[in-house]
Structure formats: C-alpha cells, structure tokens
Design an enzyme around this catalytic site. Structure first.
Site, short mmCIF file in Angstrom:
data_model
loop_
_atom_site.label_atom_id
_atom_site.label_comp_id
_atom_site.label_asym_id
_atom_site.label_seq_id
_atom_site.Cartn_x
_atom_site.Cartn_y
_atom_site.Cartn_z
CE LYS A 13 2.23 -5.42 4.01
NZ LYS A 13 3.13 -5.73 3.05
NE ARG A 88 3.83 0.66 1.10
CZ ARG A 88 2.82 -0.19 0.83
NH1 ARG A 88 1.72 0.00 1.78
NH2 ARG A 88 2.64 -1.03 -0.16
NE ARG A 122 0.39 -9.85 -4.72
CZ ARG A 122 0.52 -8.55 -3.88
NH1 ARG A 122 -0.02 -8.85 -2.45
NH2 ARG A 122 1.10 -7.49 -4.30
NE ARG A 155 -1.08 -5.11 -6.38
CZ ARG A 155 -0.94 -4.69 -4.94
NH1 ARG A 155 -1.44 -5.22 -3.98
NH2 ARG A 155 0.08 -3.74 -4.87
NE ARG A 166 4.24 -2.84 -4.92
CZ ARG A 166 3.73 -4.07 -5.12
NH1 ARG A 166 3.84 -4.69 -5.96
NH2 ARG A 166 3.03 -4.38 -4.03
P1 AMP Z 1 -0.02 -2.28 -1.28
O1 AMP Z 1 -1.43 -2.89 -2.14
O2 AMP Z 1 0.19 -1.96 0.19
O3 AMP Z 1 1.05 -2.96 -2.02
O4 AMP Z 1 0.06 -0.93 -1.92
C1 AMP Z 1 0.20 -0.52 -3.45
C2 AMP Z 1 0.67 0.75 -3.50
O5 AMP Z 1 -0.24 1.91 -3.17
C3 AMP Z 1 2.08 1.23 -3.00
O6 AMP Z 1 3.09 0.52 -3.89
C4 AMP Z 1 1.97 2.60 -2.78
O7 AMP Z 1 2.36 3.24 -4.24
C5 AMP Z 1 0.76 2.76 -2.58
N1 AMP Z 1 0.43 2.92 -0.91
C6 AMP Z 1 -0.27 1.91 -0.18
N2 AMP Z 1 -0.13 2.34 1.09
C7 AMP Z 1 0.58 3.40 1.11
C8 AMP Z 1 0.92 4.28 2.11
N3 AMP Z 1 0.58 4.11 3.46
N4 AMP Z 1 1.77 5.39 1.70
C9 AMP Z 1 2.03 5.77 0.51
N5 AMP Z 1 1.74 5.01 -0.56
C10 AMP Z 1 0.94 3.86 -0.27
#
Ligand code: AMP
Length: 222
Positions: A13, A88, A122, A155, A166
C-alpha cells in the site's frame, strides 16, 4: 480526489501510495508514519504509542482521529489525499464518514506467502521513513537511503513474531472494512501477487481515467 488504500500490512500500500501521490499530485497520509514521528520525539505520548505498535496492536481511536482531523484540514489536502493505514476498524471508518467523503477505496491484496516474503525483506530509512526492499526496490547503495542518505533498517514490528500479531489484528479488525466499503459501492480490488512494478501503469491509468471522468467504473486490477 479523496482515495483510501486498504490491505494487509506489507502488501505494498505504501509503495503504491507513493506512486499515486506523484501521479496525482496529492499528499499521501500514512497514520503509521505519523505515529512513528510522534514516537521519535520521545514524548510521553510517543512512549505509550511505541509500546502498542511494538505489540502489533491498534493505537486508541481518539488519538488517531485527532491526527487525521488535523492533517486532512491542512491546505495541501484541499484537492484530495490518499489515506494509507487509516481507517483500521469500523469505528474509525464511521468517524471518517462524518469528516469527509471518500471517492474510491482500493483494496490491495496478495497471497499470504507473498505478504510474509515481502515483510521479511522490507527495509525502512531510520530518518525519513522511505521504504525499500532487499529484493524488490533496492537502494542504490546497500544499507543507505536513496532519498536522504539515512541508515536503512528492518522495522521492529516486521520481525516475524510481531508481524504475525499485526496480521491477526488486520484479519479481526480491519478486514471487515472490505465489506463495509463494498456495500457502499466504493471498493476496487487490486491483486499484487506479482512484483509491485508489474501493474503500476494499470493502477495509475485506471485511477486517473476514473477521476478525470473518462470511465465511470474501475474493474478489478491484476
Ligand atoms: P503501518 O505503518 O500502517 O503498518 O502502522 C504501524 C502501526 O501503527 C500499526 O501496527 C498500529 O500499531 C499503528 N497504527 C497505524 N495506523 C493506525 C490506525 N489507523 N489505528 C490504530 N493504530 C494504527
């Protein structure tokens, strides 16, 4: 041009959001990136957020909604934006509906094996958060960010045990949004089992044609 990108962690994404941001000239809003910025400030809130992120859980809705409200009302968002990683869960999606209207939701999907392979390779810049991959989008110089010269690293939440959590959270809380948006006629399926670059042109052209009114639907892209 308000677009929303939905899909499992590591499906691609963020990469597509960067591509579309350049093609359409609208900002890419990643809540994950915004949260990592808060964590890097070392604030008390940042520490709380970091703990949740490392466990692979979801940060409380109030925090996320506040971030989104502030961000999408900024000047550079007036012609549209790409939301990546938000909403989410269903509550976030309902709150978003009250804030703004979304034109299309792209649901990026790939087989589980592809997702796990992508996660293991990644890399992210520790300074500017640009994304790279050990076998996909490789940096020009190993371990160094092409954009800012920062150090590339895996990461912490991509480590296999954390990544699995996740995925579980995605399946339980986020995947129901696929139906939620399908019922509203907003959903477009994008299958990226092959390399991310292979369907890049198809994705860009389909979305542009739709937004420019040349077509009134977007078929599944694969
Ligand atoms: P991402 O970079 O989108 O994979 O997000 C990394 C982490 O940030 C996720 O595993 C969540 O812990 C937190 N996170 C990101 N976006 C959200 C959201 N919209 N709602 C809640 N937690 C979020």
């Amino acid at each position: 041009m308000r677009l929303l990108f939905l899909g499992m962690p590591n499906v691609g994404k963020g990469t597509y959001a960067t591509i579309m941001k350049e093609a359409l000239g609208i900002p890419h809003i990643s809540t994950g990136e915004m949260l990592r910025e808060e964590v890097s400030k070392g604030s008390e809130l940042g520490e709380r957020i970091n703990k949740i992120m490392l466990e692979g859980g979801l940060v409380p809705d109030e925090i996320i909604i506040e971030l989104i409200k502030k961000r999408i009302t900024q000047d550079d968002c007036k012609d549209g934006f790409i939301l990546d990683g938000f909403p989410r869960n269903e509550d976030q999606a309902k709150q978003l509906q009250e804030l703004t209207e979304i034109r299309k939701v792209l649901h990026f999907k790939a087989d589980d094996e592809v997702i796990i392979e992508r996660a293991s390779g990644r890399l992210m810049c520790s300074d500017c958060q640009a994304g790279f991959h050990k076998t996909g989008k490789r940096p020009k110089e190993e371990g160094v960010c092409d954009e800012c010269g920062g150090e590339l690293m895996q990461r912490e939440d991509d480590r296999p045990d954390r990544f699995q959590k996740r995925l579980d959270v995605y399946r339980e809380k986020t995947a129901p949004l696929i139906d939620f948006y399908d019922r509203q006629g907003l959903l477009v399926e994008v299958v990226i089992n092959k390399g991310i670059d292979e369907i890049r042109d198809k994705v860009v052209t389909s979305i542009k044609d739709y937004l420019e009114g040349k077509t009134d639907t977007i078929e599944e892209i694969r």
